[in-house]
Every structure is written in structure tokens, then in C-alpha cells.
Write an enzyme that holds these catalytic residues in place. Structure first.
Site, PDB file in Angstrom:
ATOM      1  N   GLU B 106     -41.166  34.496  34.124  1.00 44.10           N
ATOM      2  CA  GLU B 106     -40.018  34.144  34.946  1.00 44.10           C
ATOM      3  C   GLU B 106     -38.919  35.213  34.832  1.00 44.10           C
ATOM      4  O   GLU B 106     -38.284  35.573  35.808  1.00 44.10           O
ATOM      5  CB  GLU B 106     -39.495  32.776  34.465  1.00 44.10           C
ATOM      6  N   SER B 192     -52.333  51.797  28.018  1.00 48.06           N
ATOM      7  CA  SER B 192     -52.815  51.218  29.280  1.00 48.06           C
ATOM      8  C   SER B 192     -54.213  51.662  29.710  1.00 48.06           C
ATOM      9  O   SER B 192     -54.926  50.867  30.303  1.00 48.06           O
ATOM     10  CB  SER B 192     -51.845  51.515  30.428  1.00 48.06           C
ATOM     11  N   HIS B 322     -53.057  38.441  37.567  1.00 48.57           N
ATOM     12  CA  HIS B 322     -53.365  39.546  36.659  1.00 48.57           C
ATOM     13  C   HIS B 322     -52.114  39.985  35.904  1.00 48.57           C
ATOM     14  O   HIS B 322     -52.135  40.187  34.700  1.00 48.57           O
ATOM     15  CB  HIS B 322     -53.958  40.726  37.429  1.00 48.57           C
ATOM     16  N   SER B 323     -51.026  40.154  36.639  1.00 51.63           N
ATOM     17  CA  SER B 323     -49.769  40.587  36.036  1.00 51.63           C
ATOM     18  C   SER B 323     -48.664  40.208  37.011  1.00 51.63           C
ATOM     19  O   SER B 323     -48.937  39.624  38.059  1.00 51.63           O
ATOM     20  CB  SER B 323     -49.760  42.108  35.823  1.00 51.63           C
TER      21      SER B 323
HETATM   22  C1  LIG Z   1     -58.826  53.547  33.055  1.00 50.70           C
HETATM   23  C2  LIG Z   1     -58.074  52.500  33.787  1.00 50.70           C
HETATM   24  N1  LIG Z   1     -58.399  52.219  35.055  1.00 50.70           N
HETATM   25  C3  LIG Z   1     -57.708  51.297  35.745  1.00 50.70           C
HETATM   26  C4  LIG Z   1     -56.674  50.628  35.167  1.00 50.70           C
HETATM   27  C5  LIG Z   1     -55.854  49.616  35.963  1.00 50.70           C
HETATM   28  N2  LIG Z   1     -56.126  48.258  35.475  1.00 50.70           N
HETATM   29  C6  LIG Z   1     -55.311  47.674  34.577  1.00 50.70           C
HETATM   30  S1  LIG Z   1     -55.887  46.194  34.095  1.00 50.70           S
HETATM   31  C7  LIG Z   1     -57.224  46.282  35.113  1.00 50.70           C
HETATM   32  C8  LIG Z   1     -58.234  45.181  35.129  1.00 50.70           C
HETATM   33  C9  LIG Z   1     -58.828  44.912  33.787  1.00 50.70           C
HETATM   34  O1  LIG Z   1     -59.677  43.813  33.830  1.00 50.70           O
HETATM   35  P1  LIG Z   1     -60.377  43.222  32.539  1.00 50.70           P
HETATM   36  O2  LIG Z   1     -60.832  44.317  31.643  1.00 50.70           O
HETATM   37  O3  LIG Z   1     -61.393  42.258  32.986  1.00 50.70           O
HETATM   38  O4  LIG Z   1     -59.210  42.476  31.744  1.00 50.70           O
HETATM   39  P2  LIG Z   1     -58.295  41.252  32.229  1.00 50.70           P
HETATM   40  O5  LIG Z   1     -57.119  41.855  32.916  1.00 50.70           O
HETATM   41  O6  LIG Z   1     -59.105  40.394  33.115  1.00 50.70           O
HETATM   42  O7  LIG Z   1     -57.866  40.560  30.997  1.00 50.70           O
HETATM   43  C10 LIG Z   1     -57.199  47.483  35.832  1.00 50.70           C
HETATM   44  C11 LIG Z   1     -58.192  47.864  36.825  1.00 50.70           C
HETATM   45  C12 LIG Z   1     -56.356  50.961  33.841  1.00 50.70           C
HETATM   46  N3  LIG Z   1     -55.350  50.362  33.187  1.00 50.70           N
HETATM   47  N4  LIG Z   1     -57.072  51.897  33.170  1.00 50.70           N
END
Ligand SMILES: Cc1ncc(C[n+]2csc(CCOP(=O)(O)OP(=O)(O)O)c2C)c(N)n1
Lengths: 368, 432
Positions: B106, B192, B322-323
Site C-alpha cells: 500500500e 536482481s 508479481h510486484s
Molecule cells: C536475468 C533476469 N532476467 C529477467 C529478470 C526480470 N524478472 C524479474 S522477476 C522475473 C520472474 C521470476 O519468476 P520466478 O523465478 O518464477 O519467481 P517468482 O517471481 O514467481 O517468485 C523476471 C522475468 C531478471 N530479474 N533477471
């Protein structure tokens, strides 16, 4: 897409070639100067950069039946929504999600291109392109050379959102152009807004060599221009002089072009000088002729980029300018850039090469 | 991964891997006549029938659970022996996390912080695994594991300060929110780029195993999406070939941003990649903290006793977006979420378990939620008042010692600020 309207061409001031003086403040660090000269006659439509990129990919998918578009989360449009609606329009076999793997995305794209089709690969953030570095630098870039021209992969275009957004921190802010600029065989292109994005992306897609298309993500939604709805391309390897002047040459690409356009305005108001502003647009190959002609005329040069100073692409420009324009230079070539640290989160306002840092340096350059 | 039930397999003790490659229709005669191919890359029986294996050649890896969705223990022998205080601590951590997520999410909406990610639906994985580990075990996390940090003793204050990037953030305001780390709590600072922590965790485990009388292992958390990165495969392969005491814990929550697992992988999930590569592998119900606890405790035992790497795939559902940058209604129906918020909610399940044991009641619960919320709100108010770190810290810690070239840049900025300081938000930063 917004309703189609015809372009209302405003009178251009003498100094501003194709950039609108009625700029709009977007964030603390820059004002957006929209292009107001269409590269093509005919119908235009108001688009932001995301829509202009979407439009270029839409035209590609429509006119090139071999073209495919893919990457992480691309099916629903991608996290920046540049592919919005394209899967619905062209089907799941042409616009699709890949597994989360950048090296896979780049390698897959090279394969698509090797087999003679057109690949538009999206890397979610330029900061995450490094797992694909090997595929791009050792494979895509060298494919033509090592096969004697038998297996080039010019059909590959890799798109990646880059540069500062105000709160991206280390891994959502980088401008990695210099890493790739050190790679003979690749082309590296960065637009400054919707009109250049559409024309340059279509050039990249059709280019005979693999291209990396870096999209300053802060411009996706905020920058609006009247973009021609028809197909057009802008040449790769050609810079644009956006503002003419005689006191100094200012060079940038991407978002930073807008910072320098404001600096030029400030220089006029505060210092009463006319400086020339060049958008390099294409990092590799870059337009030596336009740059050196300008510096020979002005005798002073300031280069600005968001990426760190050391080994940034400004270094290549500066070296060439000193070599080509030595006898015309009135002062050493200046660089105003991000500092030599990773891109910091809460310090971003002090990390970026702000208009104030550029103006400060410009004053020194003029006084030299 | 077991071959499909009812299949006759060769009994060649020396050949474990080969068993999986056998034709499912081999006759007993073939067994007798079989010769064993002895290649450097594989030792396996010869067959004369060509057969491609498919997803259907194997039974899916079963999902281990202790609790049913009403929080009842299904088989009394499987109930872990955890003392009351620990169980309550696990529950309180889950509640604290969910309340913090609510308020911080929030607060991003209100523009107080720039970004946030919630952990809804995965709290059970966090506390179940954290409780089964020793506080000295090293944690390599992805980002959606904040319950592990809280359970380890990181305070809400430390977490909130990181999200504000203020002068009390140990990361000095350099990273985006949710990129926590704590040397004190053996939690390696998050980054990240996905999956990069995976081979790093394996390397750390290797180093620990070489320490005389080692009693520490490493746990590495990662998502179903991250598991697609090249680094994930590297990590599994290194863990197995170098016999590392590491627990690779996959949080399979069904999505990687908008990408459903169906588009992330084919075959039997991430767990299917463990055993064939030489990792002990189990799949657990990630909404059941006790199942996660049992699996991680057993994995830790194996890792430390035999330097055996273990892969655990914890099944759950990403209940939140997701965020704060994401709106999941663009790619999944809202109804899909309901089940995971109700009958499969790890918090609800675990509360029912505690109530059945007579450890918890409604009044305590109400008080706990209130207390958890108040703690976050109060902490946020304090965090908001704190200044950001001094701006020069922007150029510190790039190297152990600041090289002259960076010193020069600090000086340039100082000089610039002398004349242009008014154009920068310097009052937001602590004075040096
Ligand atoms: C190398 C890389 N590619 C793309 C991203 C962008 N990104 C951040 S989180 C995410 C999805 C991750 O999904 P998952 O591993 O299933 O974890 P969840 O978020 O579902 O907990 C992506 C594509 C990133 N952070 N690092």
C-alpha cells in the site's frame, strides 16, 4: 492506438531543426523535446514510444510472413506492453513467451535468422542482457565473418529497454551500449522518441546485420509525437543535427539528447551562445562525418551519456574527434557522464549527468 | 523419479542411472542376454529395441505433505517433533510477513517507497525451511523469501529501512527495495539478475565443506522461472559433480511474472531435473509448513552427513501480483486465486493446526494481527523521517579502496555542488 489526426506542422524556429520547443517536463532530470518534423508525408497519429514500437512490429508481422516476436512475458504484451495485442492479431506461433533465459532468447533468435526468417527478440531489461552476451558477441556478431558470408544472421534484432527511470537502481537503469560497441559485426541503435523509434526499428529489422535496439524505457509512455502511420525507415549509421550552433557541439543519444537540448536552450538564455546538438542515434556504426564536420565548425565538443565515464562510448568519440579535428579544437573534448560506480538507487539525482553538470562543464569549455 | 509403476526393470546394482533408460517392455530373456555397454559417459545395458522416453515414461514426483487443508495431520508418524515455542514463532513470522506485505504494498501505491514485492501464499515455504535450518547455515535467496529473513531475526525495522534506502539501510540505499542482506544473519545480499545466486550457493557450499568439522550447509531459494536460466543448470551440475552440501529449494508458485509454468517448462516440473543430474530430490506441498520443515530437515541431514546436494521443489501459488509494477489481472483470472487464498492458504492451515493442538485461539490471533500491523506502521513512520545516506557513499564500496580516478570524480561533484547545489535535493541526504 489513438485516433488518427493529421499533423499540425508548427513553424520551426530558425535554430531548431526538427525539435519542438514546447517541451514537457517528465521527471526531475529532463524535459522532453518532441520531434515535430515527420520523416514522411501523409497521415500521422499521436503515439508514445511504446505505441510507435508496437506499430513498427505490427507492420513487420503484417508484411513479413517469416517474422516472429518473442521473449519473456511477450505473449501478454511484455512488461512494458510494446507487444500489446500482437499475439491476438498474429497468433501464438508468431508472438510468444519464451522460458526465462536470455542466452536462450538470443541463441534461439540467431537460429531463426540463420534459417532465413526474421527474429525480433525482446530482452526484458538491458540489465539482463548479459547472460546473452556470448550469443550476441561471439555468435551473432561473428556469424557472417566466420562463414565467409554463407550464414549471416542479419534477420536478428534484439530489443532491450535501457537507461534511467528515476528509481531503477543497479539492475533496471543501465545503459550497456559501450559493451556492445566493442563488437565488430553488431549494430547498436538507440532512439530518442517515437518517430525515431519506429523508423530505426524498422531499419534494424530489415538490416542485413544483427542489430541491438536499445529503448530508453523512461520514454515509453511519456514521450508523445505525431508519428507517420505508414512504413518508413531512418538510416542506421546517420546522426541528426537537432539544433544548429557555432559555439560548441553537444553530442548524446537516447534520453540524454533531451537533457542536452535543454542545456542548449539554457546556454542561449544564460550565456547567449548558440550550441549545436547532435543525436548520434546509431552507436555502431557511428556517423563520424556529421560529428567531425560539426566539431570542425564549432571547435568545442561536449559528449554526454548516462553510462559510466571510463570506457563509455564517449571515449571512442573523443579519441576520434581529437584525431580528426585536432587543428580545429579550441579546447579538449569534454565528457559529462554517469560516475564510475554501479547505478545507485537513492543517489540517482546525483549520479546522472544532469543538465546542471552539463551546463557547468559547457561554461568551462567555452571559457577554456 | 520412479519409472512408471508395473514396469519390469533390470536389477543391476552398479547401474543406477541406466535403469531409467530402459525400455519399458523389455522381456525377461532380454534381461538374461543383456550385455552392459561400458562407455566412459554411461554404463548401461544394451537393448535391441529403440525406444524414446517421454514425459509419460515416468510417474510424476509425488507431493509430500503432512497437513491436509484443514490443518489436520494426515499420518501421525509424519508429524515433526517441534516444540510449542518454535511452532508459535513460525506462525507469528507468517502473520508478521503478511501484514508487512499488505502495508508496504500500500505504501508503494501511495508513493512512499518506489517498489515492493509481496510474499502471499508462500509464507509456509519460508518458515518451514527456516525453522529446519541452523541460523549459521548460509542463505542465498531470490527475493520472495522474506519470511526466512524475519524468522532468522531480521527486524521489520531493518526491512523497512532497506525499502526506504535510508541511512540505516545496511545496503546504503544503493539497491531497489526488497534487496535485503545481512551478514549477521547469514543472508547473502540479494541481487536482481535471476538465478545468479544458484551456482554461487553451490560454490559457497563447497568452501564450507572444506572447513574442518564443518557444521554448516547452504540453502539456495529460486523460482520456477529462474530455474530456466543457464545458471540453474550449472548449479545443479556443479552441486552434484562436486558433492556440495547445498539445498536447492525451488519455490514453484506457478508463474514467472505473466508466464505460466506450462510455457516455462515441459515435463515434470523443476523437480524432474534433480535426480537425473545426481541430486537427491523431493517435492513438497509448499502451503504446508510442516511438510517443508520435514523435507528441509532431512535434506540438511544428508547435506551435512554425506555432502549430498538436495533439490526440493515446493509447490505453491503466487497469490499477489508479481510486484508493484505488475497487474496480474492482465493474464490470469481472479477466480484462479481464490482457492489459494482460502482452503490452501498456508497461514490458515497452520493456524488450524495450532488451534487443534491447543496452542492458539481467536483472541491471540486478533491481538497478533493488530500488533503485527502496528509494528509496521510505526516503523514506517520512523523510517520516513530518516535521511538518506550521505551522497558521497554513492561512490564508496565500488572497490575496497577508492581508486584515484573515483576520488577525482568525488572532487568534481563537490566542486559542481558548490555552485549548483541548490538544484539537487541535498537536504534529503545526511550531511557527511
Ligand atoms: C536475468 C533476469 N532476467 C529477467 C529478470 C526480470 N524478472 C524479474 S522477476 C522475473 C520472474 C521470476 O519468476 P520466478 O523465478 O518464477 O519467481 P517468482 O517471481 O514467481 O517468485 C523476471 C522475468 C531478471 N530479474 N533477471
Amino acid at each position: 492506438m489513438n485516433a488518427l489526426t493529421t499533423q499540425n506542422v508548427s513553424t520551426l524556429t530558425k535554430l531548431v531543426k526538427c525539435v519542438n520547443a514546447y517541451s514537457k517536463r517528465l521527471s526531475s532530470h529532463f524535459i522532453y523535446f518532441p520531434d515535430n518534423e515527420a520523416p514522411l508525408e501523409g497521415e500521422t497519429s499521436k503515439m508514445n514510444m511504446m505505441q510507435a514500437i508496437n506499430n513498427a512490429m505490427d507492420l513487420t508481422l503484417k508484411n513479413d510472413p517469416t517474422a516472429v516476436l518473442f521473449g519473456e512475458d511477450v505473449a501478454f504484451g511484455g512488461v512494458f506492453r510494446c507487444a500489446l495485442g500482437l499475439q491476438e492479431k498474429y497468433g501464438k506461433d508468431r508472438v510468444f513467451n519464451t522460458p526465462l533465459c536470455e542466452q536462450g532468447i538470443a541463441g534461439f533468435g540467431i537460429g531463426v535468422a540463420t534459417a532465413g526468417a526474421t527474429a525480433i527478440a525482446e530482452i526484458q531489461f538491458a540489465d539482463y542482457i548479459f547472460p546473452a552476451f556470448d550469443q550476441l558477441v561471439n555468435e551473432a556478431a561473428k556469424a557472417r565473418y566466420r562463414s565467409g558470408g554463407q550464414f549471416p544472421c542479419g534477420g536478428l534484432t534484439v530489443r532491450a529497454p535501457c537507461s534511467a527511470v528515476g528509481h531503477g537502481g543497479l539492475y533496471h537503469s543501465q545503459s550497456p551500449e559501450a559493451y556492445f560497441a566493442h563488437t565488430p559485426g553488431l549494430k547498436v541503435v538507440i532512439p530518442r522518441g517515437p518517430i525515431t523509434a519506429k523508423g530505426l526499428l524498422l531499419s534494424c529489422v530489415r538490416d542485413r546485420d544483427p542489430c541491438l535496439f536499445l529503448e530508453p524505457k523512461i520514454l515509453y509512455r511519456s514521450a508523445n509525437e505525431m508519428v507517420p502511420v505508414d512504413d518508413y525507415t531512418l538510416p542506421i549509421g546517420k546522426a541528426q543535427v537537432l539544433r544548429e550552433g557555432d559555439a560548441a557541439t553537444l553530442i548524446a543519444w537516447g534520453t540524454q539528447v533531451h537533457v542536452l537540448l535543454e542545456v542548449a536552450q539554457m546556454a542561449k538564455e544564460k550565456l547567449n551562445v548558440n550550441v549545436e546538438v547532435i543525436d548520434l542515434m546509431s552507436i555502431l556504426p557511428w556517423d563520424e562525418e556529421t560529428v567531425c564536420n560539426s566539431v570542425k565548425k564549432t571547435g568545442r565538443c561536449l559528449i554526454s551519456h548516462e553510462a559510466p565515464l571510463t570506457s563509455g562510448f564517449g571515449a571512442e568519440l573523443a579519441a576520434t574527434i581529437q584525431e580528426e579535428c585536432f587543428l580545429h579544437l579550441e579546447a579538449p573534448v569534454s565528457r559529462v557522464t554517469g560516475w564510475d560506480s554501479p547505478f545507485p538507487h537513492v543517489f540517482e539525482p546525483l549520479y546522472l549527468p544532469t543538465k546542471w553538470r552539463c551546463l557547468d562543464q559547457l561554461e568551462k569549455l567555452l571559457r577554456y | 523419479m520412479a519409472l512408471k509403476c508395473g514396469v519390469r526393470v533390470f536389477k543391476l546394482n552398479t547401474i543406477r542411472q541406466a535403469v531409467r533408460l530402459l525400455s519399458t517392455h523389455s522381456s525377461p530373456e532380454a534381461v538374461q542376454n543383456a550385455k552392459v555397454g561400458d562407455f566412459p559417459g554411461a554404463r548401461a545395458p544394451y537393448v535391441t529395441e529403440l525406444k524414446f522416453l517421454s514425459e509419460a515414461s515416468y510417474d510424476p514426483i509425488p507431493i509430500y505433505r503432512v497437513l491436509d487443508h484443514n490443518g489436520q495431520v494426515i499420518d501421525g508418524r509424519e508429524e515433526p517433533n517441534i516444540d510449542k515455542e518454535t511452532l508459535l514463532n513460525m506462525y507469528k513470522t507468517m502473520v508478521q510477513l503478511s501484514q508487512m506485505d499488505k502495508i508496504m504494498y500500500e505504501s508503494q501505491r501511495q508513493g512512499r517507497i518506489s517498489f515492493y514485492m509481496t510474499n502471499y501464499g508462500e509464507e509456509g515455504i519460508h518458515v518451514g525451511s527456516a525453522a529446519a535450518l541452523s541460523p549459521s547455515d548460509l542463505v542465498f535467496a531470490q527475493y520472495r523469501e522474506v519470511g526466512v529473513l524475519l524468522y532468522r531475526g531480521m527486524t521489520v525495522t531493518e526491512i523497512v529501512n532497506q525499502c526506504y534506502g535510508n541511512c540505516e539501510d545496511p545496503g546504503r540505499g544503493r539497491q531497489m527495495p526488497v534487496h535485503y542482506g545481512s551478514k549477521q544473519h547469514n543472508i547473502v545480499t540479494l541481487s536482481s539478475p535471476l538465478a545468479t545466486q544458484m551456482p554461487q550457493a553451490v560454490g559457497a557450499a563447497y568452501a564450507l565443506k572444506r572447513v574442518p568439522n564443518n557444521d554448516r550447509c547452504v540453502i539456495c531459494y529460486f523460482g520456477d522461472g529462474a530455474a530456466s536460466e543457464g545458471d540453474a543448470h550449472a548449479a545443479f551440475n556443479f552441486a552434484a559433480t562436486l558433492d556440495c552440501p547445498v539445498i536447492m529449494l525451488c519455490r514453484n508458485n506457478g508463474y514467472a511474472i505473466s508466464t505460466p509454468t506450462r510455457e516455462q517448462y515441459r515435463g515434470d516440473g523443476v523437480g524432474a531435473r534433480g535426480a537425473p543430474l545426481g541430486l537427491r530430490t523431493a517435492r513438497v506441498d509448499g502451503t504446508d509448513p510442516l511438510a517443508v520443515y520435514r523435507a528441509v530437515a532431512a535434506a540438511r541431514g544428508r547435506a551435512l552427513a554425506h555432502n549430498q546436494p538436495v533439490l526440493i521443489e515446493a509447490m505453491a501459488y503466487r497469490v499477489g501480483h508479481h510486484s508493484t509494477s505488475d497487474d496480474s489481472t492482465a493474464y490470469r483470472p481472479a477466480e484462479e486465486i481464490h482457492k489459494w487464498n482460502s482452503e490452501e492458504s498456508p497461514i490458515r492451515k497452520f493456524r488450524q493446526y495450532l488451534e487443534q493442538k491447543g496452542y492458539w485461539d481467536v483472541e491471540s490471533d486478533e491481538a497478533l494481527f493488530k500488533e503485527a500491523r502496528n509494528r509496521v506502521v510505526k516503523t514506517m513512520q520512523e523510517a520516513e523521517k530518516k535521511k538518506l545516506p550521505p551522497w558521497k557513499e554513492m561512490l564508496e564500496d565500488v572497490y575496497y579502496e577508492m581508486p584515484p580516478r573515483i576520488q577525482k570524480q568525488v572532487k568534481q561533484m563537490e566542486d559542481h555542488l558548490k555552485n549548483y547545489g541548490e538544484h539537487y535535493p541535498l537536504d534529503k541526504y545526511q550531511p557527511e
